[in-house]
Design a protein around this motif. Sequence first.
Motif, PDB file in Angstrom:
ATOM      1  N   PHE A 202       0.806  -1.262  -0.276  1.00 60.76           N
ATOM      2  CA  PHE A 202       0.118  -0.032   0.199  1.00 60.76           C
ATOM      3  C   PHE A 202       0.814   1.275  -0.003  1.00 60.76           C
ATOM      4  CE2 PHE A 202      -2.325  -3.135   2.633  1.00 60.76           C
ATOM      5  CZ  PHE A 202      -3.172  -3.722   1.772  1.00 60.76           C
ATOM      6  N   ASN A 205      -0.108   4.033  -2.177  1.00 59.36           N
ATOM      7  CA  ASN A 205      -1.574   4.533  -2.052  1.00 59.36           C
ATOM      8  C   ASN A 205      -1.965   4.670  -0.421  1.00 59.36           C
ATOM      9  OD1 ASN A 205      -2.480   4.344  -4.874  1.00 59.36           O
ATOM     10  ND2 ASN A 205      -1.461   2.331  -4.539  1.00 59.36           N
ATOM     11  N   THR A 206      -0.972   5.068   0.491  1.00 62.35           N
ATOM     12  CA  THR A 206      -1.293   5.175   1.750  1.00 62.35           C
ATOM     13  C   THR A 206      -2.278   6.200   1.839  1.00 62.35           C
ATOM     14  OG1 THR A 206       1.044   4.640   2.339  1.00 62.35           O
ATOM     15  CG2 THR A 206      -0.296   5.992   4.224  1.00 62.35           C
ATOM     16  N   SER A 208      -4.093   9.391   3.228  1.00 61.79           N
ATOM     17  CA  SER A 208      -3.741  10.634   3.507  1.00 61.79           C
ATOM     18  C   SER A 208      -3.596  10.817   4.935  1.00 61.79           C
ATOM     19  CB  SER A 208      -4.372  11.870   3.006  1.00 61.79           C
ATOM     20  OG  SER A 208      -5.629  11.893   3.273  1.00 61.79           O
ATOM     21  N   ARG A 211      -0.279   8.931   6.196  1.00 60.89           N
ATOM     22  CA  ARG A 211       0.958   9.319   5.577  1.00 60.89           C
ATOM     23  C   ARG A 211       2.016   9.488   6.153  1.00 60.89           C
ATOM     24  NH1 ARG A 211      -0.824  12.207   0.870  1.00 60.89           N
ATOM     25  NH2 ARG A 211      -2.184  10.214   0.373  1.00 60.89           N
ATOM     26  N   PRO A 228       3.776   7.869  -4.913  1.00 57.58           N
ATOM     27  CA  PRO A 228       2.571   7.769  -5.564  1.00 57.58           C
ATOM     28  C   PRO A 228       2.771   7.736  -7.022  1.00 57.58           C
ATOM     29  CG  PRO A 228       2.628   9.296  -3.919  1.00 57.58           C
ATOM     30  CD  PRO A 228       4.075   8.899  -3.906  1.00 57.58           C
TER      31      PRO A 228
END
Length: 249
Positions: A202, A205-206, A208, A211, A228
């Motif tokens: 992931f 695509n963590t 927000s 993050r 990303p």
Amino acid sequence: MLIHPEQPDCVLVEQFDLTAEAVHPLLDGVEEKLLSVLRWGREYLCRPHPDLGRKGPVCPFAQASLDRGMFYLAVHRGETVEPDALDRLLMTYRDWFRQLPPTTGPAAQFKTILLTLPDVPSEEANAAVDATQGRLKPQYVSEGLMIGEFHSGPPDKGGLWNLDFRPLYSPVPLLAIRHMVPSDFPFLADDPGSVATYLRLFGANTPSALRGRVTAAANQFGLSVPHPAPVPPRAPVPQLAEQQGAAAS
């Protein structure tokens, strides 16, 4: 009811199986306990809790799991449980879990198997659940899966939004198998191997909201956070393209 294709003693109980006129012999005498697990799913996991520390249900995925018929119950019968035997049984259900549809796509995150220990005395069962989860978690995480511990103790793990809340309560001792999802990072942040797996699955695509925590953990363990994927530029709408062409001429 689903029966394992190679091990007929391993079954997955679906909701309507517990209200059928004739129940499977494996369920004899424990129907009420399994029904209590279903009620727990609907009335506890699917609802808000005043001590949770955030809005929404205790488990964000339980309602969809129940609604889609992906909330499967498994049963270990017997008043004793040996660690090696329980590990092997969970391996069987873990491998079966992978084969159950859907195997890919967003809907797969709602699939879960809950292995219950309805016959084991509470104190022994609670200790077995905690020890088994701690023993197997690294292996499961490395494969993109989560194994959760639930019992009436409840397990001594505080909630993510309220450390004084013990969210892993259940009326029957059980171990839950499910797919890892991006919001699971707080459960993995203290182990470098688990963080590495999370980043592999992931990292680009963590969410927000996580993050900063993900980046801090990666730096702590000397790991790299994937960048990303770039967002491709949107093609101009035809009318705008025509206007641009006219202007250029």
